[in-house]
Structures are given as structure tokens and as C-alpha cells.
Design a protein around this motif. Structure first.
Motif, PDB file in Angstrom:
ATOM      1  N   GLU A 146     -17.899  37.937 -18.505  1.00 52.83           N
ATOM      2  CA  GLU A 146     -18.606  38.730 -19.513  1.00 52.83           C
ATOM      3  C   GLU A 146     -18.863  40.150 -19.005  1.00 52.83           C
ATOM      4  O   GLU A 146     -18.763  41.111 -19.767  1.00 52.83           O
ATOM      5  N   LYS A 147     -19.144  40.275 -17.705  1.00 57.90           N
ATOM      6  CA  LYS A 147     -19.300  41.612 -17.113  1.00 57.90           C
ATOM      7  C   LYS A 147     -17.979  42.371 -17.161  1.00 57.90           C
ATOM      8  O   LYS A 147     -17.944  43.569 -17.433  1.00 57.90           O
ATOM      9  N   ARG A 148     -16.876  41.660 -16.896  1.00 55.56           N
ATOM     10  CA  ARG A 148     -15.555  42.299 -16.931  1.00 55.56           C
ATOM     11  C   ARG A 148     -15.212  42.778 -18.340  1.00 55.56           C
ATOM     12  O   ARG A 148     -14.628  43.851 -18.513  1.00 55.56           O
ATOM     13  N   ILE A 149     -15.565  41.999 -19.352  1.00 54.59           N
ATOM     14  CA  ILE A 149     -15.305  42.416 -20.736  1.00 54.59           C
ATOM     15  C   ILE A 149     -16.117  43.666 -21.072  1.00 54.59           C
ATOM     16  O   ILE A 149     -15.616  44.604 -21.686  1.00 54.59           O
ATOM     17  N   HIS A 150     -17.379  43.683 -20.652  1.00 53.40           N
ATOM     18  CA  HIS A 150     -18.227  44.861 -20.876  1.00 53.40           C
ATOM     19  C   HIS A 150     -17.590  46.088 -20.199  1.00 53.40           C
ATOM     20  O   HIS A 150     -17.492  47.171 -20.802  1.00 53.40           O
ATOM     21  N   THR A 151     -17.163  45.921 -18.944  1.00 49.48           N
ATOM     22  CA  THR A 151     -16.517  47.014 -18.213  1.00 49.48           C
ATOM     23  C   THR A 151     -15.244  47.442 -18.928  1.00 49.48           C
ATOM     24  O   THR A 151     -14.965  48.643 -19.068  1.00 49.48           O
ATOM     25  N   TYR A 152     -14.466  46.469 -19.420  1.00 45.09           N
ATOM     26  CA  TYR A 152     -13.239  46.778 -20.157  1.00 45.09           C
ATOM     27  C   TYR A 152     -13.543  47.649 -21.377  1.00 45.09           C
ATOM     28  O   TYR A 152     -12.907  48.680 -21.591  1.00 45.09           O
ATOM     29  N   LEU A 153     -14.524  47.229 -22.178  1.00 48.86           N
ATOM     30  CA  LEU A 153     -14.832  47.964 -23.406  1.00 48.86           C
ATOM     31  C   LEU A 153     -15.332  49.376 -23.103  1.00 48.86           C
ATOM     32  O   LEU A 153     -14.973  50.328 -23.804  1.00 48.86           O
ATOM     33  N   GLN A 154     -16.125  49.511 -22.051  1.00 50.03           N
ATOM     34  CA  GLN A 154     -16.692  50.817 -21.701  1.00 50.03           C
ATOM     35  C   GLN A 154     -15.683  51.727 -21.008  1.00 50.03           C
ATOM     36  O   GLN A 154     -15.679  52.932 -21.249  1.00 50.03           O
ATOM     37  N   SER A 155     -14.843  51.147 -20.145  1.00 48.07           N
ATOM     38  CA  SER A 155     -14.038  51.963 -19.245  1.00 48.07           C
ATOM     39  C   SER A 155     -12.534  51.907 -19.468  1.00 48.07           C
ATOM     40  O   SER A 155     -11.856  52.919 -19.341  1.00 48.07           O
ATOM     41  N   THR A 156     -12.007  50.714 -19.763  1.00 48.15           N
ATOM     42  CA  THR A 156     -10.552  50.562 -19.845  1.00 48.15           C
ATOM     43  C   THR A 156     -10.018  50.842 -21.233  1.00 48.15           C
ATOM     44  O   THR A 156      -8.988  51.510 -21.380  1.00 48.15           O
ATOM     45  N   ARG A 157     -10.695  50.366 -22.243  1.00 47.70           N
ATOM     46  CA  ARG A 157     -10.201  50.556 -23.607  1.00 47.70           C
ATOM     47  C   ARG A 157      -9.955  52.036 -23.941  1.00 47.70           C
ATOM     48  O   ARG A 157      -8.950  52.366 -24.565  1.00 47.70           O
ATOM     49  N   PRO A 158     -10.840  52.964 -23.504  1.00 51.15           N
ATOM     50  CA  PRO A 158     -10.557  54.379 -23.771  1.00 51.15           C
ATOM     51  C   PRO A 158      -9.252  54.875 -23.125  1.00 51.15           C
ATOM     52  O   PRO A 158      -8.601  55.774 -23.666  1.00 51.15           O
ATOM     53  N   ILE A 159      -8.848  54.284 -22.013  1.00 49.62           N
ATOM     54  CA  ILE A 159      -7.595  54.666 -21.361  1.00 49.62           C
ATOM     55  C   ILE A 159      -6.416  54.171 -22.193  1.00 49.62           C
ATOM     56  O   ILE A 159      -5.433  54.890 -22.388  1.00 49.62           O
ATOM     57  N   ILE A 160      -6.521  52.945 -22.714  1.00 50.80           N
ATOM     58  CA  ILE A 160      -5.485  52.414 -23.614  1.00 50.80           C
ATOM     59  C   ILE A 160      -5.362  53.343 -24.827  1.00 50.80           C
ATOM     60  O   ILE A 160      -4.257  53.699 -25.242  1.00 50.80           O
ATOM     61  N   ILE A 210     -15.497  43.112  -7.093  1.00 47.01           N
ATOM     62  CA  ILE A 210     -14.842  42.066  -7.883  1.00 47.01           C
ATOM     63  C   ILE A 210     -15.869  41.066  -8.408  1.00 47.01           C
ATOM     64  O   ILE A 210     -15.845  40.691  -9.578  1.00 47.01           O
ATOM     65  N   LYS A 211     -16.785  40.647  -7.560  1.00 47.80           N
ATOM     66  CA  LYS A 211     -17.792  39.656  -7.950  1.00 47.80           C
ATOM     67  C   LYS A 211     -18.676  40.167  -9.085  1.00 47.80           C
ATOM     68  O   LYS A 211     -19.076  39.419  -9.961  1.00 47.80           O
ATOM     69  N   GLU A 212     -18.944  41.475  -9.068  1.00 39.33           N
ATOM     70  CA  GLU A 212     -19.795  42.073 -10.096  1.00 39.33           C
ATOM     71  C   GLU A 212     -19.017  42.469 -11.352  1.00 39.33           C
ATOM     72  O   GLU A 212     -19.593  42.994 -12.299  1.00 39.33           O
ATOM     73  N   GLY A 213     -17.691  42.220 -11.344  1.00 42.79           N
ATOM     74  CA  GLY A 213     -16.871  42.567 -12.501  1.00 42.79           C
ATOM     75  C   GLY A 213     -16.697  44.064 -12.660  1.00 42.79           C
ATOM     76  O   GLY A 213     -16.378  44.556 -13.735  1.00 42.79           O
ATOM     77  N   GLU A 214     -16.908  44.798 -11.578  1.00 41.91           N
ATOM     78  CA  GLU A 214     -16.806  46.260 -11.616  1.00 41.91           C
ATOM     79  C   GLU A 214     -15.455  46.711 -11.090  1.00 41.91           C
ATOM     80  O   GLU A 214     -14.711  45.937 -10.484  1.00 41.91           O
ATOM     81  N   ILE A 215     -15.163  47.976 -11.296  1.00 42.15           N
ATOM     82  CA  ILE A 215     -13.886  48.547 -10.904  1.00 42.15           C
ATOM     83  C   ILE A 215     -13.992  49.119  -9.488  1.00 42.15           C
ATOM     84  O   ILE A 215     -14.893  49.900  -9.187  1.00 42.15           O
ATOM     85  N   VAL A 216     -13.066  48.696  -8.626  1.00 42.73           N
ATOM     86  CA  VAL A 216     -13.032  49.147  -7.233  1.00 42.73           C
ATOM     87  C   VAL A 216     -12.734  50.647  -7.210  1.00 42.73           C
ATOM     88  O   VAL A 216     -11.960  51.137  -8.039  1.00 42.73           O
ATOM     89  N   PRO A 217     -13.339  51.400  -6.271  1.00 44.17           N
ATOM     90  CA  PRO A 217     -13.085  52.842  -6.211  1.00 44.17           C
ATOM     91  C   PRO A 217     -11.586  53.175  -6.167  1.00 44.17           C
ATOM     92  O   PRO A 217     -10.805  52.503  -5.492  1.00 44.17           O
ATOM     93  N   VAL A 218     -11.226  54.207  -6.891  1.00 42.59           N
ATOM     94  CA  VAL A 218      -9.822  54.570  -7.105  1.00 42.59           C
ATOM     95  C   VAL A 218      -9.072  54.834  -5.800  1.00 42.59           C
ATOM     96  O   VAL A 218      -7.896  54.487  -5.676  1.00 42.59           O
ATOM     97  N   GLU A 219      -9.724  55.434  -4.832  1.00 40.59           N
ATOM     98  CA  GLU A 219      -9.044  55.764  -3.579  1.00 40.59           C
ATOM     99  C   GLU A 219      -8.478  54.517  -2.909  1.00 40.59           C
ATOM    100  O   GLU A 219      -7.386  54.549  -2.342  1.00 40.59           O
ATOM    101  N   ILE A 220      -9.229  53.427  -2.975  1.00 43.91           N
ATOM    102  CA  ILE A 220      -8.785  52.173  -2.359  1.00 43.91           C
ATOM    103  C   ILE A 220      -7.596  51.608  -3.127  1.00 43.91           C
ATOM    104  O   ILE A 220      -6.551  51.283  -2.540  1.00 43.91           O
ATOM    105  N   THR A 221      -7.734  51.501  -4.442  1.00 43.97           N
ATOM    106  CA  THR A 221      -6.670  50.904  -5.252  1.00 43.97           C
ATOM    107  C   THR A 221      -5.390  51.737  -5.181  1.00 43.97           C
ATOM    108  O   THR A 221      -4.297  51.188  -4.998  1.00 43.97           O
ATOM    109  N   ILE A 222      -5.504  53.045  -5.296  1.00 47.42           N
ATOM    110  CA  ILE A 222      -4.324  53.924  -5.236  1.00 47.42           C
ATOM    111  C   ILE A 222      -3.641  53.798  -3.881  1.00 47.42           C
ATOM    112  O   ILE A 222      -2.409  53.736  -3.808  1.00 47.42           O
ATOM    113  N   SER A 223      -4.416  53.763  -2.806  1.00 44.26           N
ATOM    114  CA  SER A 223      -3.794  53.682  -1.481  1.00 44.26           C
ATOM    115  C   SER A 223      -3.013  52.376  -1.330  1.00 44.26           C
ATOM    116  O   SER A 223      -1.923  52.366  -0.754  1.00 44.26           O
ATOM    117  N   LEU A 224      -3.556  51.275  -1.883  1.00 42.79           N
ATOM    118  CA  LEU A 224      -2.856  49.988  -1.809  1.00 42.79           C
ATOM    119  C   LEU A 224      -1.597  50.001  -2.672  1.00 42.79           C
ATOM    120  O   LEU A 224      -0.539  49.503  -2.254  1.00 42.79           O
TER     121      LEU A 224
END
Length: 172
Positions: free
Chosen positions: A125-139, A33-47
Motif C-alpha cells: 500500500e505504501k508502494r502504491i501511494h509512492t507510485y501515484l505521487q512519484s511514478t505516475r507523473p513520469i509515465i 525497500i521496506k518502507e516502500g520508498e524510492i532508493v536515492p537515484v545515485e545508487i540506482t543509476i550507478s548499479l
């Protein structure tokens, strides 16, 4: 509530787990979270799955969920498809579209009282970069499937809410 959905925030679930005494994932989640990165999927899915199962165990009629902030990347999407195949269907994606600077300004304002470690310009700003690289393609993927309902989130709270109500009135 009006439409029978239970709101589940992936971020809130992660932040709660991070604070939970004895959590095996707490420190790991904090670092992502602090680095604006995405938590591994296994953790998020389990929660998410645990929260969904608990909700339905308490009331079997509560089987519609508004999942906020997920999936955020291809790995999230694959993990969701693998874990939830045959168990849950995605009706639509509610996409709040907003200019980056407006988002940053709102989060910095929120940061004055939120206590969130990621409500600072560097993390945002790190979260926006992550969004553009990783989330926007999913949208974009869901958009090609005809499942995106877009809301202009740069407008006032009342205008955004009215737009969301119109979408839910139509979608159910």
C-alpha cells in the motif's frame, strides 16, 4: 532475448546489492525497500550503469537494454538524463497498467515464496501511494512525448505476453 535486449531490473540490482557482503549501501537500500520508498537515484543509476557497462564490455553487440522499474520519480529521471545524456536513448516506455487490488493480490501471492521483505500488504500500500505521487507523473510525461506503449496487465499472462510481443514486433 528475441529482440536483442538485455533485461536489467532496477529492483533486482538493488536487492542484489543489498545482499552483497561489504556493500556500503546494503542497509540503506533495505530500509528504503521496506518502507516502500524510492532508493536515492545515485545508487540506482550507478548499479544500472555498472550492469550496462559490464554487459557491453562482455559483448559490444549487446547495446539494447530493457530497464525494468526505472525511472520511478522526477529525481530518477533527472539523474538518468544527467548521467546518460549522449550515452543512451529511451526508445519507449512499456507501461503495464493494472488495478491496484489485482497488483496487491499478485504480490501477496508472490510473497508466499519470494522471500521479499516488501511483499506484504502494508509495504504494498505504501508502494502504491509512492507510485501515484512519484511514478505516475513520469509515465504521464513520457506519454506526452509519445513514448508510452500501454499493456493491460489485468489480463492473463498469455494475453499480456502476446500484447508485449506485438509492441516489440512493431518497435524492434
Amino acid at each position: 532475448q528475441k529482440y536483442g535486449y538485455t533485461h536489467l531490473s532496477a529492483g533486482d540490482l538493488l536487492r542484489d546489492e543489498r545482499k552483497r557482503p561489504g556493500s556500503q549501501y546494503g542497509e540503506l537500500i533495505e530500509n528504503y525497500i521496506k518502507e516502500g520508498e524510492i532508493v536515492p537515484v545515485e545508487i540506482t543509476i550507478s548499479l544500472l550503469k555498472r550492469a550496462m557497462d559490464q554487459t557491453m564490455a562482455a559483448n559490444s553487440q549487446k547495446n539494447k537494454f530493457l530497464i525494468d522499474g526505472f525511472p520511478r520519480n522526477e529525481d530518477n529521471l533527472q539523474g538518468w538524463n544527467k548521467t546518460m545524456d549522449g550515452k543512451a536513448d529511451v526508445s519507449f516506455v512499456l507501461f503495464f497498467d493494472c488495478d491496484n487490488e489485482i497488483c496487491i493480490g499478485r504480490c501477496l501471492e508472490r510473497g508466499k515464496s519470494s522471500g521479499r521483505s516488501d511483499d506484504n500488504r502494508e509495504s504494498l500500500e505504501k508502494r502504491i501511494h509512492t507510485y501515484l505521487q512519484s511514478t505516475r507523473p513520469i509515465i504521464d510525461l513520457y506519454e506526452r512525448m509519445g513514448k508510452v506503449r500501454k499493456v493491460d496487465a489485468s489480463k492473463s499472462v498469455d494475453e499480456v505476453f502476446e500484447n508485449v510481443v506485438q509492441i516489440f514486433d512493431k518497435e524492434g
